[in-house]
Design an enzyme around this catalytic site. Sequence first.
Site, short mmCIF file in Angstrom:
data_model
loop_
_atom_site.label_atom_id
_atom_site.label_comp_id
_atom_site.label_asym_id
_atom_site.label_seq_id
_atom_site.Cartn_x
_atom_site.Cartn_y
_atom_site.Cartn_z
N LYS A 69 0.78 -1.37 0.04
CA LYS A 69 -0.01 -0.02 -0.11
C LYS A 69 0.90 1.45 -0.07
O LYS A 69 0.55 2.19 -0.56
CB LYS A 69 -0.88 -0.02 1.26
CG LYS A 69 -1.96 -0.98 1.29
CD LYS A 69 -3.16 -0.91 0.40
CE LYS A 69 -4.04 -2.13 0.21
NZ LYS A 69 -4.38 -3.24 1.29
N GLU B 287 -9.98 5.40 2.99
CA GLU B 287 -11.16 4.21 3.61
C GLU B 287 -10.11 2.99 3.86
O GLU B 287 -9.06 3.28 3.17
CB GLU B 287 -11.89 3.90 2.44
CG GLU B 287 -11.57 2.85 1.43
CD GLU B 287 -10.48 3.44 0.76
OE1 GLU B 287 -10.39 4.86 0.36
OE2 GLU B 287 -9.48 2.66 -0.11
N SER C 92 2.17 -9.85 -0.63
CA SER C 92 1.67 -8.37 -0.69
C SER C 92 1.94 -7.66 0.65
O SER C 92 1.76 -6.42 0.81
CB SER C 92 0.26 -8.12 -0.98
OG SER C 92 -0.68 -9.03 -0.11
C1 LIG Z 1 -5.08 -4.24 1.23
C2 LIG Z 1 -4.42 -5.26 1.02
C3 LIG Z 1 -4.50 -6.46 -0.12
C4 LIG Z 1 -5.81 -6.22 -1.04
O1 LIG Z 1 -5.74 -5.23 -1.73
P1 LIG Z 1 -5.45 -5.26 -3.39
O2 LIG Z 1 -5.87 -3.92 -3.98
O3 LIG Z 1 -6.12 -6.11 -4.03
O4 LIG Z 1 -4.03 -5.36 -3.28
C5 LIG Z 1 -3.88 -7.61 -0.30
N1 LIG Z 1 -3.01 -7.74 0.57
C6 LIG Z 1 -2.58 -6.87 1.64
C7 LIG Z 1 -1.44 -7.37 2.49
C8 LIG Z 1 -3.29 -5.78 1.80
O5 LIG Z 1 -2.74 -5.04 2.82
#
Ligand SMILES: *Cc1c(COP(=O)(O)O)cnc(C)c1O
Length: 414
Positions: free
Chosen positions: A103, A125, A394
Site C-alpha cells: 500500500k 478508507e 503483498s
Molecule cells: C489491502 C491489501 C490487499 C488487498 O488489496 P489489493 O488492492 O487487492 O492489493 C492484499 N494484501 C494486503 C497485505 C493488503 O494490505
Amino acid sequence: MTASARGLGVQLAPPGSEPAGLGRFGEYGGRFVPETLVPALEELEREFRSAWSSEEFRAELAGLLASYAGRPTPVTECHRLSERLGVRVLLKREDLTHTGSHKINNVLGQALLTRRMGKQRVIAETGAGQHGVATATAAALFGLECLVFMGAVDVERQALNVFRMRLLGAEVVPVESGSATLKDAINEALRDWVATVETTHYCIGSVVGPHPYPWMVREFQRVVGDEAREQCRALLGGTDPDVVLACVGGGSNAIGTFAGFIDLPGVRLVGVEAGGRGLESGQHGSSVSRGVPGVLHGARSLFLQDEHGQILEAHSISAGLDYPGVGPEHAELAAAGRAEYANATDEEALEGFELLARTEGIVPALEPAHAIAWLAREAGRSIPKGATVLVTLSGRGDKDAEQVAERLGYDSFR
Ligand SMILES: *Cc1c(COP(=O)(O)O)cnc(C)c1O
C-alpha cells in the site's frame, strides 16, 4: 555513498498505457459520480498525467520509495517450499516495505500529488487497516491532516492497526452503516469528499473507484511488477516465470504485479480471490468468479449482487479481501482471457499461512496466504511439476497474528 546507491536502486519504468475514454477498460471502468466531484477528478487526472511524465516528480517518488519505503524489495527463492510442492517458488517481498504492505507504493505517489494540488487534508478508507496506516504514515511525513474511515467490524478485528493510525496522528472514524466493513467505509469517504472537495484529496487504496483512480493506482503499483520482471530474469538466466500469482481484493497488488508481465503472452497470470466459506455458501469475496456487471463506488465493474442488483456482503477471513467488487481492469482482463481468477477458502488460507511460516520462516498476511494456498493446491495439477511461479507476497502477517492464533487454537496469544 551507500545511501545514494540505494536511492539509485529504484528505477521507475516508463509509464504504462493510458486507458481510453474516461478510464475505460473494455466495457468496464468510467466515472459515475455526483456532479460536485467531477472538477476534482478532472484536476486529479490532469495533475497525475503531468506528474507522471515529469522527470522531477518521478525522481522524487523514486527517492522516497528507496530511502523511506525500502525499495527495491527482493525476490526470494523458496527452496524448502519448492521442494515440498515440486515447483520452483519465488516470492516478491512487499512484506518487507515500510508499514508492511504494498500500500505504501501508492500512498507516497498520492501524497506527492496532494502537495502538488495544494491540498492540506487527506481522507482514506481502509479494510484491514494497511491502507489506513500507509495513508496516516504519508500524512505524518508530509504534514497533512488525515481522516480514515473504517467499518466498525474492521475496527474491532484490526485493533493494532487502529492504534497505529491514531499514534501517527490520524483520526479514525468507525462506520456503523450497512455491513460495517470496507464497502461502507468507501461510501462514507465519498460522502465526506463531496462536502470537502476544495481542500481535501481522497486517497483511494486500490485500483477501484472512478477514473483516474484505477489507472493512477495501477501506475503507482507497477513498480512491483517492473522490479520483479528484472529480478526474475537475473535469477532465471534471462527467462521469465511460467506463472505469476497474486491475491485480489480490489486488485492493486495483483494489477501492479501483472503490469510487469502482461506483454509476455507465455506468462500465465492468476489472481486469487477470497473463497471465504466456499463459493456455494454465498459467503466469499470472489467478485470476478461470481460477480455481475454493475456500477458501484464510481465505476462499472463486477460486483456481488442479488437478483435485484442489491450489493451483497462479501466475506473473507482477511479484511483486505472482504470487498464485494474488483477493479475494472481485472474485470476486463478476465473478459479478454488474459488473466485467470481463482480462489482459496478461509481454511485453505490458514493452511497457506502456516505452510509459508514453517517452510520458509516468513509469516505472510492472510491476504497473500490465499495465493500461497492456491499454489499448494494447484502445484502438480494445473501448474506442471518443475514450473517456475512468482508469487507477490503483498504484506506481512503481524496484523493477523492474534486472529490466526485464535482460529488455529494456539493456547495463549498474550
Ligand atoms: C489491502 C491489501 C490487499 C488487498 O488489496 P489489493 O488492492 O487487492 O492489493 C492484499 N494484501 C494486503 C497485505 C493488503 O494490505
